[in-house]
Each structure stands twice: as structure tokens, then as C-alpha cells.
Design an enzyme around this catalytic site. Structure first.
Site, PDB file in Angstrom:
ATOM      1  N   ASN A   9       3.375 -20.674 -13.309  1.00  0.00           N
ATOM      2  CA  ASN A   9       3.027 -20.785 -14.722  1.00  0.00           C
ATOM      3  C   ASN A   9       4.264 -21.306 -15.445  1.00  0.00           C
ATOM      4  O   ASN A   9       5.189 -20.556 -15.708  1.00  0.00           O
ATOM      5  CB  ASN A   9       2.610 -19.396 -15.243  1.00  0.00           C
ATOM      6  CG  ASN A   9       2.379 -19.389 -16.743  1.00  0.00           C
ATOM      7  OD1 ASN A   9       2.344 -20.438 -17.386  1.00  0.00           O
ATOM      8  ND2 ASN A   9       2.224 -18.201 -17.307  1.00  0.00           N
ATOM      9  N   LYS A  11       4.590 -22.260 -18.377  1.00  0.00           N
ATOM     10  CA  LYS A  11       4.611 -21.898 -19.800  1.00  0.00           C
ATOM     11  C   LYS A  11       4.974 -23.123 -20.658  1.00  0.00           C
ATOM     12  O   LYS A  11       4.702 -24.245 -20.259  1.00  0.00           O
ATOM     13  CB  LYS A  11       5.554 -20.711 -20.046  1.00  0.00           C
ATOM     14  CG  LYS A  11       5.247 -19.546 -19.098  1.00  0.00           C
ATOM     15  CD  LYS A  11       5.862 -18.245 -19.505  1.00  0.00           C
ATOM     16  CE  LYS A  11       5.474 -17.169 -18.498  1.00  0.00           C
ATOM     17  NZ  LYS A  11       5.920 -15.849 -18.887  1.00  0.00           N
ATOM     18  N   HIS A  94      -3.718 -14.688 -20.683  1.00  0.00           N
ATOM     19  CA  HIS A  94      -2.320 -14.322 -20.443  1.00  0.00           C
ATOM     20  C   HIS A  94      -1.834 -13.439 -21.591  1.00  0.00           C
ATOM     21  O   HIS A  94      -2.235 -13.621 -22.738  1.00  0.00           O
ATOM     22  CB  HIS A  94      -1.466 -15.593 -20.339  1.00  0.00           C
ATOM     23  CG  HIS A  94      -0.087 -15.294 -19.832  1.00  0.00           C
ATOM     24  ND1 HIS A  94       0.900 -14.801 -20.645  1.00  0.00           N
ATOM     25  CD2 HIS A  94       0.449 -15.388 -18.596  1.00  0.00           C
ATOM     26  CE1 HIS A  94       1.996 -14.607 -19.924  1.00  0.00           C
ATOM     27  NE2 HIS A  94       1.758 -14.961 -18.681  1.00  0.00           N
ATOM     28  N   GLU A  96       0.803 -13.396 -23.209  1.00  0.00           N
ATOM     29  CA  GLU A  96       1.433 -14.131 -24.319  1.00  0.00           C
ATOM     30  C   GLU A  96       0.364 -14.716 -25.255  1.00  0.00           C
ATOM     31  O   GLU A  96       0.578 -14.834 -26.456  1.00  0.00           O
ATOM     32  CB  GLU A  96       2.367 -15.222 -23.761  1.00  0.00           C
ATOM     33  CG  GLU A  96       3.631 -14.603 -23.183  1.00  0.00           C
ATOM     34  CD  GLU A  96       4.274 -15.368 -22.046  1.00  0.00           C
ATOM     35  OE1 GLU A  96       3.960 -16.547 -21.842  1.00  0.00           O
ATOM     36  OE2 GLU A  96       5.100 -14.757 -21.336  1.00  0.00           O
ATOM     37  N   GLU A 164      -0.709  -8.416 -14.442  1.00  0.00           N
ATOM     38  CA  GLU A 164       0.628  -8.675 -14.971  1.00  0.00           C
ATOM     39  C   GLU A 164       0.996  -7.615 -15.996  1.00  0.00           C
ATOM     40  O   GLU A 164       0.620  -7.718 -17.176  1.00  0.00           O
ATOM     41  CB  GLU A 164       0.670 -10.053 -15.651  1.00  0.00           C
ATOM     42  CG  GLU A 164       0.388 -11.205 -14.720  1.00  0.00           C
ATOM     43  CD  GLU A 164       1.010 -12.497 -15.243  1.00  0.00           C
ATOM     44  OE1 GLU A 164       1.739 -13.136 -14.480  1.00  0.00           O
ATOM     45  OE2 GLU A 164       0.791 -12.838 -16.416  1.00  0.00           O
ATOM     46  N   GLY A 170       8.948 -11.714 -17.677  1.00  0.00           N
ATOM     47  CA  GLY A 170      10.139 -12.337 -18.250  1.00  0.00           C
ATOM     48  C   GLY A 170      11.279 -11.368 -18.525  1.00  0.00           C
ATOM     49  O   GLY A 170      12.239 -11.704 -19.209  1.00  0.00           O
ATOM     50  N   SER A 210       8.130 -11.138 -13.379  1.00  0.00           N
ATOM     51  CA  SER A 210       9.480 -11.218 -12.800  1.00  0.00           C
ATOM     52  C   SER A 210       9.487 -11.371 -11.274  1.00  0.00           C
ATOM     53  O   SER A 210      10.351 -10.809 -10.596  1.00  0.00           O
ATOM     54  CB  SER A 210      10.314 -10.007 -13.232  1.00  0.00           C
ATOM     55  OG  SER A 210      10.511 -10.022 -14.631  1.00  0.00           O
TER      56      SER A 210
HETATM   57  P1  PGA Z   1       7.683 -14.239 -15.248  1.00  0.00           P
HETATM   58  O1  PGA Z   1       6.267 -14.598 -15.915  1.00  0.00           O
HETATM   59  O2  PGA Z   1       7.554 -14.519 -13.774  1.00  0.00           O
HETATM   60  O3  PGA Z   1       8.680 -15.141 -15.914  1.00  0.00           O
HETATM   61  O4  PGA Z   1       7.930 -12.801 -15.511  1.00  0.00           O
HETATM   62  C1  PGA Z   1       5.074 -14.337 -15.248  1.00  0.00           C
HETATM   63  C2  PGA Z   1       3.907 -14.752 -16.105  1.00  0.00           C
HETATM   64  O5  PGA Z   1       4.002 -14.630 -17.336  1.00  0.00           O
HETATM   65  O6  PGA Z   1       2.878 -15.219 -15.606  1.00  0.00           O
END
Ligand code: PGA
Length: 252
Positions: A9, A11, A94, A96, A164, A170, A210
């Protein structure tokens, strides 16, 4: 047997030039790795260019969002019809999107339905926030996310779910393998309640939050975890390649 899946992803990172460069570096290194499905979810503006780069290969393409209406006066939105034929997967729900763009389970439900209708493969994200985790509400939140997002949606082999935990995204603070495995077992149980045991047994459920080359083995070594949705580490060539390689190794 569930084919493991590693999805990057990206982003809101990379312009078109950078996306083409990144996929140009990653693709040849993961192309020969079999028994793992490999997906890169790029920003909308790079889908066409990256699609050209992936032509004829085994690495698949995904988007990170879409609107649920097929067309019309929705300035700035991207529709399922625009994505179908352009990419195979689409990340939906997601955290976010839930946090920054106020997406509710109801909206996500409409998006999942719309994606499946045009043959896109949704990666439905579910997971609790830090406050919910600390209040011991993980099970309740995940149950709500799964049941509400899939409400009245017929079973489809195109569905993928990613667990998640928001506190792990993140932050560098990944869940532990057993912790993620436990929640994913619960997700599978909820799905079994909705669509039956055999469907649930075949559904791929990923962990995300992460994930790096240093901890992927801990996740894909678990019985219930079928791969990962990778954010930050999917932008680093060596990390992403290592994640795909270790997944192939663990699930062979
Ligand atoms: P990250 O994000 O691996 O940077 O923690 C995962 C995600 O948001 O899908």
C-alpha cells in the site's frame, strides 16, 4: 490451500516518475517468486503507467480507494468502472480513510458491493484504534467492522480481508504474531457465521501494521495469517522483496 498474498500500500507517496522507477526496481526481483500473490497498490494517477510496467508478468495492480457510484456528478471521485480493467484489487475501508475522510461501515459496505459488482477484488481493512485496544474492545470493534461492512453482500471469492490494528499502522509498533493470529481467527469465525465454514476456510486474511522484512516471518509463520498489507516497507525495494521472499518460504 490459501495462496498467500503480499500487497504493498504505497499510500499518498510517489509521483508517476517515481512510481515507474520503484516498480521497475521491484518487479524483476519478485517476478520469479511463485506461490505468493504479489500486488502493488499505487496512487490513482500512476495506475496506468505502472500497469504498462507490469504487463505480461505475475505482479498485480491495485488501487487504494474508490467511490461507490458508477458515474455522475461526483467531482474528484474515481468510480469502480474506471478501475475495472485497469487494476485487479482495491483497498477499501482503510483506517486512514475511516479517520481522515469519515468513511463509515455503511459507506464501506456500499464500496465493497460496488467493487464486487464490476469484478474488482476488494481488500477490506478492519481493526481497532489504540483507545479501543486499551479499553479491551478489539473483538467488538472487529466484529462490527466485518459484519457491517459485509452486510447483505453475497459471498464472493474475490474478497480479501486485512486485519490492521490502527495502533500498529505507521507506528513501528507491530502486533505480535500470536496477537494478530488470535484476532484473525476471530475474523474467520465471524466470516464463517456469515458465509459458512468452507468459504471462511478459503478466505485470505492478511495482517497489516508496521510489517517489515524483520518481522514478516513472525506473521506468516502463524496458521491463520495469509500474508500482509504493507505500508511504509512497500516503498523500500529490499524490504518489500524480502517480505515477499520470506512469505514464499514460510508458506511453502
Ligand atoms: P504500515 O501501513 O505498514 O506503514 O504500518 C500499513 C497499512 O496502512 O496498510
Amino acid at each position: 490451500m490459501r495462496v498467500p498474498l503480499i500487497a504493498g500500500n504505497w499510500k499518498m507517496n510517489t509521483n508517476v516518475t517515481e512510481a515507474v522507477k520503484l516498480v521497475g526496481e521491484i518487479r524483476p526481483l519478485i517476478e520469479p517468486i511463485s506461490n505468493v500473490e504479489k500486488v502493488v497498490c499505487t496512487p490513482f494517477v500512476s495506475l496506468t503507467a505502472v500497469r504498462e510496467m507490469l504487463k505480461g508478468g505475475s505482479v498485480k495492480l491495485g488501487a487504494q480507494n474508490m467511490y461507490f457510484e458508477e458515474k455522475g456528478a461526483y467531482t474528484g471521485e474515481v468510480s469502480p468502472l474506471m478501475l475495472s480493467g485497469l487494476c485487479e484489487y482495491v483497498i477499501l475501508g482503510h483506517s486512514e480513510r475511516r479517520q481522515c475522510f469519515n468513511e463509515t461501515n455503511e459507506i464501506i459496505n456500499k464500496k465493497i458491493r460496488a467493487a464486487l459488482k464490476v469484478g474488482l477484488k476488494p481488500i477490506l481493512c478492519v481493526g481497532e484504534s489504540l483507545a479501543q485496544y486499551e479499553a479491551g474492545k478489539t473483538e467488538a470493534v472487529v466484529t462490527d467492522h466485518v459484519t457491517s461492512s459485509l452486510k447483505d453482500i453475497p459471498a464472493s471469492d474475490n474478497l480479501v480481508i486485512a486485519y490492521e490494528p490502527v495502533w500498529a499502522i505507521g507506528t513501528g509498533k507491530a502486533a505480535t504474531g500470536p496477537q494478530a493470529n488470535k484476532v484473525i481467527r476471530l475474523v474467520r469465525k465471524i466470516v464463517a457465521g456469515l458465509y459458512g465454514d468452507s468459504f471462511a476456510r478459503n478466505l485470505r486474511i492478511l495482517y497489516g501494521g508496521s510489517v517489515t522484512g524483520d518481522n514478516i516471518a513472525e506473521f506468516v509463520g502463524q496458521s491463520e495469517i495469509d500474508g500482509a498489507l504493507v505500508g511504509g516497507a512497500s516503498l523500500k525495494v529490499d524490504q518489500f522483496v524480502s517480505i515477499v521472499k520470506q512469505t514464499a518460504q514460510a508458506k511453502k
